[in-house]
Design a protein around this motif. Sequence first.
Motif, PDB file in Angstrom:
ATOM      1  N   UNK A 157     -18.762  87.471  32.542  1.00 42.52           N
ATOM      2  CA  UNK A 157     -17.549  86.659  32.672  1.00 42.52           C
ATOM      3  C   UNK A 157     -17.899  85.285  33.244  1.00 42.52           C
ATOM      4  N   UNK A 158     -18.764  85.252  34.263  1.00 48.24           N
ATOM      5  CA  UNK A 158     -19.197  83.971  34.838  1.00 48.24           C
ATOM      6  C   UNK A 158     -19.922  83.118  33.797  1.00 48.24           C
ATOM      7  N   UNK A 159     -20.719  83.763  32.951  1.00 51.69           N
ATOM      8  CA  UNK A 159     -21.427  83.030  31.898  1.00 51.69           C
ATOM      9  C   UNK A 159     -20.444  82.428  30.898  1.00 51.69           C
ATOM     10  N   UNK A 160     -19.406  83.201  30.563  1.00 49.15           N
ATOM     11  CA  UNK A 160     -18.380  82.707  29.640  1.00 49.15           C
ATOM     12  C   UNK A 160     -17.583  81.567  30.268  1.00 49.15           C
ATOM     13  N   UNK A 161     -17.488  81.552  31.580  1.00 46.78           N
ATOM     14  CA  UNK A 161     -16.852  80.417  32.261  1.00 46.78           C
ATOM     15  C   UNK A 161     -17.757  79.187  32.209  1.00 46.78           C
ATOM     16  N   UNK A 162     -19.036  79.375  32.486  1.00 43.38           N
ATOM     17  CA  UNK A 162     -19.950  78.248  32.670  1.00 43.38           C
ATOM     18  C   UNK A 162     -20.302  77.551  31.359  1.00 43.38           C
ATOM     19  N   UNK A 163     -20.617  78.310  30.308  1.00 41.85           N
ATOM     20  CA  UNK A 163     -21.113  77.692  29.076  1.00 41.85           C
ATOM     21  C   UNK A 163     -20.103  76.746  28.430  1.00 41.85           C
ATOM     22  N   UNK A 164     -18.832  77.139  28.242  1.00 39.59           N
ATOM     23  CA  UNK A 164     -17.883  76.170  27.671  1.00 39.59           C
ATOM     24  C   UNK A 164     -17.681  74.950  28.561  1.00 39.59           C
ATOM     25  N   UNK A 165     -17.656  75.171  29.888  1.00 41.49           N
ATOM     26  CA  UNK A 165     -17.498  74.022  30.783  1.00 41.49           C
ATOM     27  C   UNK A 165     -18.694  73.074  30.667  1.00 41.49           C
ATOM     28  N   UNK A 166     -19.915  73.621  30.640  1.00 41.98           N
ATOM     29  CA  UNK A 166     -21.102  72.784  30.531  1.00 41.98           C
ATOM     30  C   UNK A 166     -21.115  72.015  29.217  1.00 41.98           C
ATOM     31  N   UNK A 167     -20.657  72.647  28.141  1.00 45.13           N
ATOM     32  CA  UNK A 167     -20.592  71.949  26.846  1.00 45.13           C
ATOM     33  C   UNK A 167     -19.582  70.803  26.922  1.00 45.13           C
ATOM     34  N   UNK A 168     -18.404  71.078  27.468  1.00 51.13           N
ATOM     35  CA  UNK A 168     -17.381  70.033  27.579  1.00 51.13           C
ATOM     36  C   UNK A 168     -17.815  68.901  28.509  1.00 51.13           C
ATOM     37  N   UNK A 169     -18.558  69.260  29.535  1.00 50.47           N
ATOM     38  CA  UNK A 169     -18.930  68.245  30.539  1.00 50.47           C
ATOM     39  C   UNK A 169     -20.127  67.416  30.108  1.00 50.47           C
ATOM     40  N   UNK A 170     -21.167  68.037  29.583  1.00 50.27           N
ATOM     41  CA  UNK A 170     -22.423  67.331  29.358  1.00 50.27           C
ATOM     42  C   UNK A 170     -22.723  67.034  27.886  1.00 50.27           C
ATOM     43  N   UNK A 171     -22.018  67.676  26.980  1.00 53.19           N
ATOM     44  CA  UNK A 171     -22.256  67.406  25.552  1.00 53.19           C
ATOM     45  C   UNK A 171     -21.159  66.506  24.993  1.00 53.19           C
ATOM     46  N   UNK A 172     -19.910  66.944  25.105  1.00 49.41           N
ATOM     47  CA  UNK A 172     -18.803  66.140  24.570  1.00 49.41           C
ATOM     48  C   UNK A 172     -18.214  65.194  25.606  1.00 49.41           C
ATOM     49  N   UNK A 173     -18.599  65.338  26.881  1.00 44.24           N
ATOM     50  CA  UNK A 173     -18.166  64.459  27.967  1.00 44.24           C
ATOM     51  C   UNK A 173     -16.642  64.334  28.022  1.00 44.24           C
ATOM     52  N   UNK A 174     -15.981  65.497  28.064  1.00 44.26           N
ATOM     53  CA  UNK A 174     -14.522  65.514  28.156  1.00 44.26           C
ATOM     54  C   UNK A 174     -14.090  65.184  29.581  1.00 44.26           C
ATOM     55  N   UNK A 175     -13.010  64.424  29.687  1.00 46.63           N
ATOM     56  CA  UNK A 175     -12.532  64.033  30.994  1.00 46.63           C
ATOM     57  C   UNK A 175     -12.044  65.201  31.829  1.00 46.63           C
ATOM     58  N   UNK A 176     -11.427  66.188  31.184  1.00 48.68           N
ATOM     59  CA  UNK A 176     -10.868  67.307  31.946  1.00 48.68           C
ATOM     60  C   UNK A 176     -11.951  68.193  32.556  1.00 48.68           C
ATOM     61  N   UNK A 177     -13.203  68.047  32.080  1.00 50.31           N
ATOM     62  CA  UNK A 177     -14.288  68.888  32.583  1.00 50.31           C
ATOM     63  C   UNK A 177     -14.958  68.314  33.828  1.00 50.31           C
ATOM     64  N   UNK A 178     -14.515  67.163  34.291  1.00 44.73           N
ATOM     65  CA  UNK A 178     -15.096  66.572  35.503  1.00 44.73           C
ATOM     66  C   UNK A 178     -14.380  67.177  36.717  1.00 44.73           C
ATOM     67  N   UNK A 179     -14.973  68.230  37.223  1.00 49.13           N
ATOM     68  CA  UNK A 179     -14.319  68.990  38.286  1.00 49.13           C
ATOM     69  C   UNK A 179     -15.072  68.826  39.605  1.00 49.13           C
TER      70      UNK A 179
END
Length: 239
Positions: free
Chosen positions: A56-78
């Motif tokens: 479950x933690x992995x499923x939380x981390x991987x999408x967040x890391x993709x949004x934050x460091x690959x697509x650089x989405x604003x909502x992922x800056x937590x």
Amino acid sequence: MCRGVFLALCLLRAPFLRAQAAAPEPPKPPAEKPPQQLTLGLDKQPKRFWLAAGEVALVEFLPWAYNRYVTDEGFARISWHTVSENWHTGFVYDRDDFNTNQFSHPYHGSLYFGAARSNGYNFWESGAFTLAGSLIWECCMENTAPSINDLINTTLGGMTRGEISYRLATMILDNTASGGERFWRELGAALVNPLGAFTRLVTGDTGRDFPNPEERFPSGFSISADLGYRNVSGTGVPR
């Protein structure tokens, strides 16, 4: 006289001895069968909490890391500040597009569900993991206010889609197969239930020969489909 009495007793006892000798021996109790290896049902697997929680933690981390460091989405800056603000704001109703709310969120929820279901938890217990995963995502993995409709769609949609994926993958898999058949079955099940395949890989079940679950195939199938069309038109609401 003693001889006569002794001879009479022997003659009287002779038929009793012959009858006793002719009587059949009592039947022997059946030999105990060697204990057979029990087949685990779908809800009888050993529960592995830490592996399920880690997935479950992995499923939380991987999408967040993709949004934050690959697509650089604003909502992922937590940060801890955004998490605190989310708890302070509370749940709101978001108006994301249909695909996000009715496909992406249920699919994400099915991954939470699959993490628990493939580690020995039943349907309702896996639903609790799905709710927890959705709550963590809404409050902590985005810097926008948590959404009540996302929480519902992720949890309920994830439970529905996750159980279907889990049972379908169970039918595709054959734990007694080997060679090329085993490879293609494992691959097909992985496409349907990715977290289940990850669990099998970690536990070594991918290549192990062991009995299939007793409830591998259901007693019946039911398929339903809905088709609709929506058209919205108009010049708007006058002020």
